[in-house]
Design an enzyme around this catalytic site. Structure first.
Site, short mmCIF file in Angstrom:
data_model
loop_
_atom_site.label_atom_id
_atom_site.label_comp_id
_atom_site.label_asym_id
_atom_site.label_seq_id
_atom_site.Cartn_x
_atom_site.Cartn_y
_atom_site.Cartn_z
N TYR A 49 0.83 -1.20 0.00
CA TYR A 49 0.00 0.00 0.00
C TYR A 49 0.87 1.26 0.00
O TYR A 49 0.72 2.14 -0.84
CB TYR A 49 -0.93 0.00 1.21
CG TYR A 49 -1.77 1.25 1.34
CD1 TYR A 49 -2.68 1.61 0.35
CD2 TYR A 49 -1.66 2.06 2.47
CE1 TYR A 49 -3.45 2.76 0.48
CE2 TYR A 49 -2.44 3.20 2.61
CZ TYR A 49 -3.33 3.54 1.61
OH TYR A 49 -4.10 4.69 1.74
N LYS A 100 1.45 3.84 -3.31
CA LYS A 100 1.08 5.25 -3.21
C LYS A 100 2.31 6.15 -3.34
O LYS A 100 2.21 7.28 -3.84
CB LYS A 100 0.38 5.50 -1.88
CG LYS A 100 -1.03 4.94 -1.80
CD LYS A 100 -2.00 5.72 -2.68
CE LYS A 100 -3.43 5.36 -2.40
NZ LYS A 100 -4.40 6.20 -3.13
#
Length: 253
Positions: free
Chosen positions: A158, A162
């Site tokens: 994650y 990002k």
């Protein structure tokens, strides 16, 4: 006749995306909102909102599906000839554990959905933003992506995906500056959405020493979206290329 401001918002069926659609649509005919959902049939609240507010148009879009993205241009063309504000909100967050535990598919899924998908969507929409003078391009990111301001908790795929998205924000801000675009990454806060709560619960379990600090950070999607909208509406040219918090303060990449 007052000009209509067109907002294109991905991941609009729930959480922050849905709250943003609500806030912009409630302002009336001055706004047109193109709201996307991966599964339109299951987006019951979004459909009800579109029935109530005729300035909301729903289209199907899966940011992890190249075929869905490839047909986006033709579907947008049926609704509008220009977009003022692109808000890339669709994402997944299912890797709140260590790098050693994250399987290959976890990295692949997060990278495609969170980093590559938003850029492929933007490629389809770029010509629509060129038709308007507003030209705001906003990517919802996360503090978990910050390298300089590293948050002491494991978010593996994650955070990495990002962070890759943040790089594209910086690159786009450089490439599009000459055409008067404003491109930013924005952290929405630690938001108590379905996706956010699941991730925060895992982080708190694995990192009990920061559990109390996380509790103090948690905000509702209504608070987050209100702050985000204020930031989006007030974006200025000198903010091009920044990483912003939902309260408008600048964050480190």
């Amino acid at each position: 006749m007052t000009a209509v401001t067109t907002h294109f918002i991905t991941g609009a069926n729930r959480g922050i995306g849905f709250e943003l659609v609500k806030k912009y649509s409630d302002e009336g005919a001055k706004n047109l909102i193109i709201a996307t959902a991966r599964n339109v049939e299951k987006a019951v609240e979004l459909q009800a909102l579109a029935d109530k507010n005729k300035n909301v148009q729903i289209i199907q879009l899966d940011v992890a599906d190249s075929e869905s993205i490839a047909t986006l241009d033709s579907r947008v063309a049926k609704i509008t000839d220009g977009i003022d504000v692109f808000i890339s909100n669709g994402a997944i967050a299912d890797s709140f554990y260590g790098v050693l535990e994250a399987k290959k598919k976890v990295w692949e899924d997060h990278y495609y959905t969170n980093a590559l998908g938003p850029i492929l969507v933007y490629q389809q929409l770029h010509k629509y933003l060129l038709k308007r003078s507003t030209r705001k391009v906003i990517f919802i990111s996360t503090l978990a992506a910050s390298i300089t301001g590293f948050f002491p908790a494991s978010a593996s795929a994650y955070g990495q995906s990002k962070a890759a998205l943040n790089y594209s924000v910086k690159e786009l801000s450089f490439e599009l500056k000459g055409d008067n675009f404003i491109v930013v990454a924005v952290h929405p806060g630690a938001v108590s959405t379905d996706m956010g709560n699941a991730g925060l619960a895992i982080i708190k379990k694995n990192n009990p020493e920061i559990s109390a600090a996380i509790d103090d950070m948690i905000i509702t999607s209504d608070v987050s979206s209100a702050g985000l909208k204020k930031v989006f509406d007030g974006l200025k040219e000198e903010q091009n290329g920044l990483f912003l918090n939902f309260d408008g303060s600048e964050l480190p990449f």
